[in-house]
Scaffold this active site. Structure first.
Site, PDB file in Angstrom:
ATOM      1  N   ILE A 281      67.142 -13.891  -7.553  1.00 33.13           N
ATOM      2  CA  ILE A 281      66.127 -13.853  -8.605  1.00 33.13           C
ATOM      3  C   ILE A 281      66.395 -12.720  -9.590  1.00 33.13           C
ATOM      4  CG2 ILE A 281      63.667 -13.412  -9.012  1.00 33.13           C
ATOM      5  CD1 ILE A 281      63.250 -14.853  -6.229  1.00 33.13           C
ATOM      6  N   GLU A 282      66.738 -11.550  -9.048  1.00 35.08           N
ATOM      7  CA  GLU A 282      66.911 -10.376  -9.922  1.00 35.08           C
ATOM      8  C   GLU A 282      68.135 -10.497 -10.824  1.00 35.08           C
ATOM      9  OE1 GLU A 282      66.838 -10.463  -6.628  1.00 35.08           O
ATOM     10  OE2 GLU A 282      68.286  -9.099  -5.703  1.00 35.08           O
ATOM     11  N   ASP A 291      58.368 -11.566  -7.898  1.00 34.32           N
ATOM     12  CA  ASP A 291      58.405 -10.617  -6.780  1.00 34.32           C
ATOM     13  C   ASP A 291      57.555 -11.240  -5.687  1.00 34.32           C
ATOM     14  OD1 ASP A 291      57.795  -8.588  -4.973  1.00 34.32           O
ATOM     15  OD2 ASP A 291      56.623  -7.404  -6.406  1.00 34.32           O
ATOM     16  N   ASN A 294      53.451  -8.259  -1.560  1.00 36.32           N
ATOM     17  CA  ASN A 294      52.340  -8.033  -0.657  1.00 36.32           C
ATOM     18  C   ASN A 294      51.132  -7.753  -1.551  1.00 36.32           C
ATOM     19  OD1 ASN A 294      50.486  -6.255   1.077  1.00 36.32           O
ATOM     20  ND2 ASN A 294      52.026  -6.950   2.532  1.00 36.32           N
ATOM     21  N   GLN A 308      62.600  -9.235   0.289  1.00 41.09           N
ATOM     22  CA  GLN A 308      62.786  -9.395  -1.165  1.00 41.09           C
ATOM     23  C   GLN A 308      62.072  -8.326  -1.986  1.00 41.09           C
ATOM     24  OE1 GLN A 308      60.596 -10.764  -3.716  1.00 41.09           O
ATOM     25  NE2 GLN A 308      62.023 -11.559  -5.218  1.00 41.09           N
ATOM     26  N   GLU A 309      60.782  -8.120  -1.738  1.00 43.80           N
ATOM     27  CA  GLU A 309      60.035  -7.186  -2.590  1.00 43.80           C
ATOM     28  C   GLU A 309      60.532  -5.750  -2.438  1.00 43.80           C
ATOM     29  OE1 GLU A 309      55.653  -6.445  -1.887  1.00 43.80           O
ATOM     30  OE2 GLU A 309      55.672  -6.431  -4.074  1.00 43.80           O
ATOM     31  N   GLU A 310      60.705  -5.340  -1.214  1.00 40.80           N
ATOM     32  CA  GLU A 310      61.113  -3.956  -0.988  1.00 40.80           C
ATOM     33  C   GLU A 310      62.482  -3.690  -1.606  1.00 40.80           C
ATOM     34  OE1 GLU A 310      59.947  -5.919   1.506  1.00 40.80           O
ATOM     35  OE2 GLU A 310      58.230  -4.905   2.428  1.00 40.80           O
ATOM     36  N   TYR A 349      70.802  -7.874   3.461  1.00 39.78           N
ATOM     37  CA  TYR A 349      69.372  -8.216   3.416  1.00 39.78           C
ATOM     38  C   TYR A 349      68.733  -7.755   4.717  1.00 39.78           C
ATOM     39  CZ  TYR A 349      65.259 -11.142   2.508  1.00 39.78           C
ATOM     40  OH  TYR A 349      63.996 -11.597   2.252  1.00 39.78           O
ATOM     41  N   ASN A 424      62.055 -18.987  -2.337  1.00 40.82           N
ATOM     42  CA  ASN A 424      61.226 -19.271  -1.170  1.00 40.82           C
ATOM     43  C   ASN A 424      60.042 -18.303  -1.058  1.00 40.82           C
ATOM     44  OD1 ASN A 424      63.163 -21.194  -0.667  1.00 40.82           O
ATOM     45  ND2 ASN A 424      64.323 -19.878   0.740  1.00 40.82           N
ATOM     46  N   TRP A 425      59.245 -18.306  -2.069  1.00 40.21           N
ATOM     47  CA  TRP A 425      58.061 -17.434  -2.124  1.00 40.21           C
ATOM     48  C   TRP A 425      57.160 -17.683  -0.902  1.00 40.21           C
ATOM     49  CZ3 TRP A 425      53.024 -19.273  -4.561  1.00 40.21           C
ATOM     50  CH2 TRP A 425      52.058 -18.259  -4.557  1.00 40.21           C
ATOM     51  N   GLY A 426      56.837 -16.612  -0.203  1.00 43.24           N
ATOM     52  CA  GLY A 426      55.926 -16.755   0.934  1.00 43.24           C
ATOM     53  C   GLY A 426      56.536 -17.441   2.141  1.00 43.24           C
TER      54      GLY A 426
HETATM   55  N1  AR6 Z   1      66.457 -13.995  -4.441  1.00 45.66           N
HETATM   56  C1  AR6 Z   1      66.126 -15.253  -4.038  1.00 45.66           C
HETATM   57  N2  AR6 Z   1      65.602 -15.528  -2.836  1.00 45.66           N
HETATM   58  C2  AR6 Z   1      65.409 -14.525  -1.983  1.00 45.66           C
HETATM   59  C3  AR6 Z   1      65.742 -13.188  -2.323  1.00 45.66           C
HETATM   60  C4  AR6 Z   1      66.282 -12.938  -3.613  1.00 45.66           C
HETATM   61  N3  AR6 Z   1      66.606 -11.719  -4.006  1.00 45.66           N
HETATM   62  N4  AR6 Z   1      65.441 -12.408  -1.267  1.00 45.66           N
HETATM   63  C5  AR6 Z   1      64.948 -13.221  -0.321  1.00 45.66           C
HETATM   64  N5  AR6 Z   1      64.918 -14.495  -0.734  1.00 45.66           N
HETATM   65  P1  AR6 Z   1      60.281 -12.596   1.812  1.00 45.66           P
HETATM   66  P2  AR6 Z   1      57.480 -13.527   1.783  1.00 45.66           P
HETATM   67  C6  AR6 Z   1      64.405 -15.676   0.010  1.00 45.66           C
HETATM   68  O1  AR6 Z   1      60.249 -12.679   3.281  1.00 45.66           O
HETATM   69  O2  AR6 Z   1      57.623 -14.499   2.883  1.00 45.66           O
HETATM   70  C7  AR6 Z   1      57.473  -8.183   2.015  1.00 45.66           C
HETATM   71  O3  AR6 Z   1      57.268  -7.221   3.011  1.00 45.66           O
HETATM   72  C8  AR6 Z   1      64.780 -15.716   1.469  1.00 45.66           C
HETATM   73  O4  AR6 Z   1      64.953 -17.083   1.833  1.00 45.66           O
HETATM   74  O5  AR6 Z   1      60.594 -11.287   1.183  1.00 45.66           O
HETATM   75  O6  AR6 Z   1      56.652 -13.884   0.591  1.00 45.66           O
HETATM   76  C9  AR6 Z   1      56.356  -8.182   1.007  1.00 45.66           C
HETATM   77  O7  AR6 Z   1      55.936  -6.868   0.702  1.00 45.66           O
HETATM   78  C10 AR6 Z   1      63.552 -15.130   2.134  1.00 45.66           C
HETATM   79  O8  AR6 Z   1      63.425 -15.544   3.477  1.00 45.66           O
HETATM   80  O9  AR6 Z   1      58.896 -13.093   1.148  1.00 45.66           O
HETATM   81  C11 AR6 Z   1      55.313  -8.960   1.727  1.00 45.66           C
HETATM   82  O10 AR6 Z   1      54.615  -8.167   2.649  1.00 45.66           O
HETATM   83  C12 AR6 Z   1      62.454 -15.701   1.282  1.00 45.66           C
HETATM   84  O11 AR6 Z   1      62.993 -15.639  -0.036  1.00 45.66           O
HETATM   85  C13 AR6 Z   1      56.116 -10.008   2.469  1.00 45.66           C
HETATM   86  O12 AR6 Z   1      57.423  -9.450   2.630  1.00 45.66           O
HETATM   87  C14 AR6 Z   1      61.143 -14.992   1.369  1.00 45.66           C
HETATM   88  O13 AR6 Z   1      61.313 -13.611   1.191  1.00 45.66           O
HETATM   89  C15 AR6 Z   1      56.251 -11.267   1.663  1.00 45.66           C
HETATM   90  O14 AR6 Z   1      56.927 -12.209   2.437  1.00 45.66           O
END
Ligand code: AR6
Length: 525
Positions: A281-282, A291, A294, A308-310, A349, A424-426
């Protein structure tokens, strides 16, 4: 010559609308009751923007960040002393001391945080500087970077001359800072100077805000925490060698109940879709980058979190400052950040994340010195305990509305809506189903008139499934309303683990199609 495998499907990325000098799809920076501009306008033609107002004007109340340099921030002269002094004077004295080890640094920090003397341990930072980095790098940190962070922190009242407003629940408000102001605020976070931000407990004043002081980050010794620290130290090294000159806007976008979409009656058609197994994404330049947040922005960035977010927050550390003033996000709110710069690259990752070195961001800037980069922070619901409940109508609606809050074009933006870059948001830490979340995000994009670039994070099956579904929906002219309706019908069955989810959609839309066909036939007879 071997044929190169094409890793994407749908519309080419280059065909989607992006931010550019000819498409400034952003609101301008101009002070108003809903936009606090912390810098002087018009902007100076060279160097960082000057602060506004010209000199420090104190505000100390529940609507603004409690500034470490406020004369109203007070502190006992010593433990058990009745004599109260300005806390900033204690900070100033402490930050002027020589610091040639992590113990010295910790002692300094504890001088104005005595209550945490037995609680805070900077063993992660110590491990990094004493065991992990080369001696030369460590010396450079103590001789150059750390004193430079201290002086940047001490320039706070000259650089940030008013207390930033808190971006509180259920309000839409923007605040624009210079990158140098953000740097000075972050330098204060590094030295843990923000008052009232350490106490824990639901009754404390900042219980509904994320942490901002960095003490937790200095504690952890795990590899990923050390790698995040490397990113942050590199950021400070860079900005203390060469002051950044741009500006960044943070907008909390709240959608009131009366403004929420009527999803079922929306007749918009689906926008263009690009689905890619490669790319992050970035890396999607000029798109609205999601993003996976959380509700407490930044999530575990100051602890052990490293998804992803961190990762995004440490690659572009200016994002971290959102934690200072953004109250926990509610269901129909998002934070949209315009203009952040990327200072670090990363590899790997989660537990394999490593700092990938310094990164020179060459993204062009807009007329207000903001990088043409927009990030939207939206927090999905977490279905960690019961993933099966995500198909319920109420949860689908919540996610649609959340995506809408993040994707709706900011008021007074010019130009054409830029495409959303997401994935894959969430669906990682929060255990959602990517097929459902993809359709939810597609529906929200269709509603606001944005195209969608979906990065599947290497998942080829997901890419192919999404594109096949998309083609089917397009061929059948499925509108947002019809799509949301079928999602709801699937949820109303009240069972299933989502494995038959796409099959259900194919089946019911085909049935719907043939029903309407036969109706047409009947009426025309
Ligand atoms: N670009 C595209 N896809 C990505 C990337 C990226 N840079 N990084 C990860 N993915 P997740 P959530 C995909 O778990 O479930 C944090 O602690 C990858 O398939 O970060 O919404 C927040 O602060 C990954 O499994 O998002 C929240 O507390 C999927 O995106 C919590 O995690 C989901 O990434 C949010 O969790």
């Amino acid at each position: 010559m071997g044929e190169q495998e094409v890793h994407w499907r749908g519309s080419p990325l280059s065909s989607l609308t992006t931010l550019s000098s000819t498409n400034l799809n952003l609101p301008s920076v101009s002070p108003s009751p809903t936009h606090t501009v912390m810098v002087k306008l018009p902007l100076s033609t060279s160097g960082p923007a000057l602060p506004h107002p010209t000199s420090y004007t104190d505000v100390w109340d529940q609507h603004h960040v409690r500034m470490p340099c406020s004369p109203r921030s007070q502190y006992p002269l010593s433990k058990n002393s009745d004599v109260i002094v300005s806390r900033w004077s204690v900070i100033c004295q402490a930050l002027c001391r020589d610091m040639s080890s992590v113990e010295d640094f910790q002692k300094v920090v504890l001088e104005y945080n005595t209550r945490y003397a037995s609680k805070w341990k900077f063993r992660g930072l110590q491990y990094l500087l004493e065991r992990e980095l080369e001696e030369e790098e460590s010396e450079h940190f103590f001789h150059n970077t750390l004193p430079a962070i201290a002086s940047l922190a001490l320039r706070l009242p000259q650089l940030v001359t008013q207390a930033p407003p808190l971006l509180t629940k259920h309000t839409t408000h923007s605040v624009t800072f210079s990158q140098l102001q953000i740097a000075s605020l972050l330098a204060n976070a590094f030295f843990c100077t923000f008052p009232r931000r350490n106490a824990k407990g639901s009754e404390t004043e900042y219980a509904s805000y994320p942490d901002i002081n960095f003490n937790r980050l200095f504690f952890h010794k795990e590899k990923r925490a050390l790698e995040k620290l490397k990113c942050i130290i590199n950021y400070f090294r860079r900005i203390t060698i060469k002051e950044p000159t741009g500006n960044v806007t943070f907008t909390r976008q709240h959608i009131s109940t009366s403004d929420l979409p009527s999803w079922l009656s929306c007749t918009n058609h689906l926008p263009r879709l690009h689905v890619d197994t490669v790319g992050l994404i970035e890396e999607a330049e000029g798109l609205l980058q999601v993003d996976f947040a959380n509700k407490f922005l930044g999530g575990g960035v100051l602890g052990l979190g490293c998804v992803q977010e961190e990762i995004r927050f440490v690659l572009s550390p200016e994002l971290l400052i959102s934690r200072l003033f953004t109250q926990v996000l509610d269901n129909t709110e998002a934070l949209i950040i315009t203009g952040v710069e990327q200072f670090n690259s990363g590899n790997g990752y989660s537990s394999t994340f490593i700092w990938g070195g310094s990164c020179q961001d060459t993204t062009p800037r807009d007329l207000w010195g903001r990088r043409l980069c927009q990030v939207t922070a939206i927090d999905a619901l977490h279905f960690t305990k019961q993933p099966q409940i995500q198909y319920r109508e109420s949860f689908i609606k919540r996610e649609l509305n959340k995506a809408y809050a993040g994707f709706r074009v900011l008021d007074k933006s010019t130009g054409a809506p830029i495409a959303v870059a997401t994935g894959n948001w969430g669906c990682g830490a929060f255990r959602g189903n990517p097929r459902l979340k993809a359709l939810i995000q597609l529906a929200a994009c269709a509603y606001v008139g944005r195209d969608l670039a979906y990065f599947t994070f290497g998942d080829e099956k997901l890419r192919d499934d999404l594109v096949t579904m998309y083609i089917f929906l397009k061929e059948n002219n499925v509108t947002v309303g019809a799509l949301v309706q079928v999602l709801n019908q699937h949820g109303a069955r009240g069972w299933g683990d989502g494995s038959d989810f796409f099959q259900y959609i194919y089946h019911s839309l085909r049935a719907y199609d043939s029903d309407t066909d036969s109706e047409t036939t009947t009426t025309t007879k």
